[in-house]
Design an enzyme around this catalytic site. Structure first.
Site, PDB file in Angstrom:
ATOM      1  N   GLU A 132      19.640  -0.511 -15.804  1.00 36.92           N
ATOM      2  CA  GLU A 132      18.970  -0.334 -14.503  1.00 36.92           C
ATOM      3  C   GLU A 132      19.937  -0.224 -13.319  1.00 36.92           C
ATOM      4  O   GLU A 132      19.812  -0.948 -12.335  1.00 36.92           O
ATOM      5  CB  GLU A 132      17.963  -1.470 -14.276  1.00 36.92           C
ATOM      6  CG  GLU A 132      16.903  -1.516 -15.374  1.00 36.92           C
ATOM      7  CD  GLU A 132      15.840  -2.601 -15.160  1.00 36.92           C
ATOM      8  OE1 GLU A 132      16.001  -3.431 -14.249  1.00 36.92           O
ATOM      9  OE2 GLU A 132      14.852  -2.596 -15.915  1.00 36.92           O
ATOM     10  N   ASN A 173      20.720   2.115 -20.218  1.00 34.74           N
ATOM     11  CA  ASN A 173      19.283   1.859 -20.390  1.00 34.74           C
ATOM     12  C   ASN A 173      18.599   1.762 -19.027  1.00 34.74           C
ATOM     13  O   ASN A 173      19.104   1.072 -18.124  1.00 34.74           O
ATOM     14  CB  ASN A 173      19.136   0.525 -21.143  1.00 34.74           C
ATOM     15  CG  ASN A 173      17.746   0.236 -21.666  1.00 34.74           C
ATOM     16  OD1 ASN A 173      17.150   1.053 -22.355  1.00 34.74           O
ATOM     17  ND2 ASN A 173      17.219  -0.939 -21.335  1.00 34.74           N
ATOM     18  N   HIS A 209       8.345   1.638 -19.826  1.00 36.82           N
ATOM     19  CA  HIS A 209       7.264   0.743 -19.412  1.00 36.82           C
ATOM     20  C   HIS A 209       6.234   1.608 -18.684  1.00 36.82           C
ATOM     21  O   HIS A 209       6.355   1.872 -17.488  1.00 36.82           O
ATOM     22  CB  HIS A 209       7.809  -0.379 -18.517  1.00 36.82           C
ATOM     23  CG  HIS A 209       8.742  -1.293 -19.253  1.00 36.82           C
ATOM     24  ND1 HIS A 209       8.296  -2.104 -20.276  1.00 36.82           N
ATOM     25  CD2 HIS A 209      10.070  -1.504 -19.146  1.00 36.82           C
ATOM     26  CE1 HIS A 209       9.326  -2.794 -20.763  1.00 36.82           C
ATOM     27  NE2 HIS A 209      10.413  -2.442 -20.103  1.00 36.82           N
ATOM     28  N   GLU A 239      11.916   0.097 -24.827  1.00 39.54           N
ATOM     29  CA  GLU A 239      11.074  -1.024 -24.380  1.00 39.54           C
ATOM     30  C   GLU A 239       9.631  -0.578 -24.170  1.00 39.54           C
ATOM     31  O   GLU A 239       8.960  -1.001 -23.216  1.00 39.54           O
ATOM     32  CB  GLU A 239      11.627  -1.622 -23.066  1.00 39.54           C
ATOM     33  CG  GLU A 239      13.085  -2.029 -23.148  1.00 39.54           C
ATOM     34  CD  GLU A 239      13.618  -2.696 -21.882  1.00 39.54           C
ATOM     35  OE1 GLU A 239      12.815  -3.054 -20.982  1.00 39.54           O
ATOM     36  OE2 GLU A 239      14.854  -2.858 -21.779  1.00 39.54           O
ATOM     37  N   ASP A 241       5.941  -0.020 -23.675  1.00 35.97           N
ATOM     38  CA  ASP A 241       4.621  -0.648 -23.577  1.00 35.97           C
ATOM     39  C   ASP A 241       3.809   0.179 -22.590  1.00 35.97           C
ATOM     40  O   ASP A 241       4.388   0.897 -21.761  1.00 35.97           O
ATOM     41  CB  ASP A 241       4.658  -2.148 -23.216  1.00 35.97           C
ATOM     42  CG  ASP A 241       5.459  -2.508 -21.975  1.00 35.97           C
ATOM     43  OD1 ASP A 241       5.653  -1.657 -21.086  1.00 35.97           O
ATOM     44  OD2 ASP A 241       5.879  -3.683 -21.878  1.00 35.97           O
TER      45      ASP A 241
HETATM   46  C1  XIL Z   1      11.832  -8.882 -19.335  1.00 37.89           C
HETATM   47  C2  XIL Z   1      11.412  -9.922 -20.356  1.00 37.89           C
HETATM   48  O1  XIL Z   1      10.497  -9.337 -21.271  1.00 37.89           O
HETATM   49  C3  XIL Z   1      10.751 -11.093 -19.655  1.00 37.89           C
HETATM   50  O2  XIL Z   1      10.460 -12.136 -20.584  1.00 37.89           O
HETATM   51  C4  XIL Z   1      11.680 -11.616 -18.560  1.00 37.89           C
HETATM   52  O3  XIL Z   1      11.022 -12.647 -17.842  1.00 37.89           O
HETATM   53  C5  XIL Z   1      12.098 -10.498 -17.623  1.00 37.89           C
HETATM   54  O4  XIL Z   1      12.673  -9.453 -18.368  1.00 37.89           O
HETATM   55  N1  XIL Z   1      13.524  -4.185 -18.291  1.00 37.89           N
HETATM   56  C6  XIL Z   1      14.421  -4.771 -19.160  1.00 37.89           C
HETATM   57  C7  XIL Z   1      14.042  -6.015 -19.877  1.00 37.89           C
HETATM   58  O5  XIL Z   1      15.478  -4.202 -19.426  1.00 37.89           O
HETATM   59  O6  XIL Z   1      15.157  -6.866 -20.077  1.00 37.89           O
HETATM   60  C8  XIL Z   1      12.954  -6.764 -19.160  1.00 37.89           C
HETATM   61  O7  XIL Z   1      12.549  -7.856 -19.990  1.00 37.89           O
HETATM   62  C9  XIL Z   1      11.795  -5.843 -18.826  1.00 37.89           C
HETATM   63  C10 XIL Z   1      12.250  -4.744 -17.926  1.00 37.89           C
END
Ligand code: XIL
Length: 319
Positions: A132, A173, A209, A239, A241
């Site tokens: 990020e 990422n 996400h 990641e 969802d």
């Molecule tokens: C999130 C975790 O799932 C949570 O449990 C934590 O509180 C915050 O981080 N982008 C990422 C992940 O790269 O590391 C994040 O994970 C979600 C967003």
């Protein structure tokens, strides 16, 4: 046995996987699903390899929680995505407010990367080296690393990780880089920057996400992935969802099923896409409701660890 990972492998990919987290592993029903390699051939620690867990105070390293996830992957014969080395979030205050200058922050960052990557050497299929680093418009996000070191922190981080474990695939990422646009172009600029520095970058991690009904079409996925393939890097959906307003309506679940299928079909169609990871597999342990108020129901297993047939089958059959 048939399952999400079995289908991904049959489609020529390396894995279908899930994030997990230490606290969840005592949930026996949860863990039995996670351990099933027909479903999950890969795991990612949701939190336990982040800087605040591993190096909470300077030069004091704690790998216990990360080791639990790495050991689980080894026991189960699952691949491990290691996440993440350099990120502005879940970063201890001592790094942010320690008053480091260019030279001393580079040394702090290199030490964190070298110690961590060396500890997990040989165990990580991938490392998310930098996470990020971009604003939505594709410019660099202000954080202690960028503000103190400049963009060079990114290639320096990759070079340091490569030296510590030459066999781990090194990834940049980020989120909102799943479709063509300013932020995706920014991620391509980062890949070129690292390559021009003369060090390797192996892959782009698209967090994904996503939101039900405003997720990419299959062709939008493939067009964007092809732009990264042209830079000679692998692609992973890291990641995934797909959230909606809760409680989810039947129509939302149907749309969500299509959105999931589009992501999988996009990866399937692009040779350099190596696999797909969902950000845990059950709504019981999803991060979404705690961060996006009123949103959730983002994953293919529900809060009672029951498989949602429509969503699950859409993923399965998209491979
Ligand atoms: C999130 C975790 O799932 C949570 O449990 C934590 O509180 C915050 O981080 N982008 C990422 C992940 O790269 O590391 C994040 O994970 C979600 C967003």
């Amino acid at each position: 046995d048939d399952g999400l990972n079995t289908r991904a492998i049959a489609a020529g990919k390396q894995y279908f996987g899930s994030a997990t987290d230490n606290g969840e592993l005592s949930d026996v029903t949860y863990k039995a699903i996670l351990d099933n390699t027909a479903e999950f051939g890969q795991i990612t620690p949701g939190n336990s390899m982040k800087w605040d867990t591993i190096e909470p105070s300077q030069n004091s390293f704690s790998f216990t929680k990360g080791d639990v996830i790495a050991d689980l992957a080894a026991t189960n014969g699952q691949k491990l995505r290691c996440h993440t080395l350099v990120w502005y979030s879940q970063l201890p205050n001592w790094v942010k407010t320690g008053g480091f200058n260019n030279e001393t922050l580079i040394s702090v960052m290199k030490n964190h990367i070298t110690q961590t990557v060396t500890h997990y050497k040989g165990k990580c299929l991938h490392w998310d080296v930098v996470n990020e680093a971009l604003n939505e418009d594709g410019t660099y996000r202000s954080n202690v690393f960028y503000d103190t070191i400049g963009e060079a922190y990114i290639p320096i981080a990759f070079a340091t990780a490569a030296a510590a474990d030459p066999s781990a695939k090194l990834y940049y990422n980020d989120y909102n880089i799943e479709t063509a646009g300013s932020k995706s172009t920014g991620a391509q600029r980062i890949i070129k920057l690292v390559q021009q520095y003369g060090t390797k970058i192996d892959g782009i991690g698209m967090q994904a996400h996503l939101i039900v009904g405003s997720s990419p079409s299959t062709s939008s996925w493939t067009t964007n992935m092809n732009a990264f393939s042209a830079l000679n890097v692998d692609i992973a959906i890291t990641e995934l969802d797909i959230r909606t307003t809760t409680p989810a309506t039947a129509a939302a679940v149907t749309q969500q099923s299509k959105d999931y299928a589009n992501a999988v079909a996009g990866c399937k169609a692009v040779t350099k896409c190596v696999g797909v990871t969902i950000w845990d597999f059950t709504d019981k342990y999803s991060w979404i409701p705690s961060v996006f108020s009123g949103q959730g129901a983002a994953l293919p297993w529900d809060e009672d660890l029951v498989k949602k047939d429509e969503v699950y089958n859409a993923i399965l059959n998209a491979w």
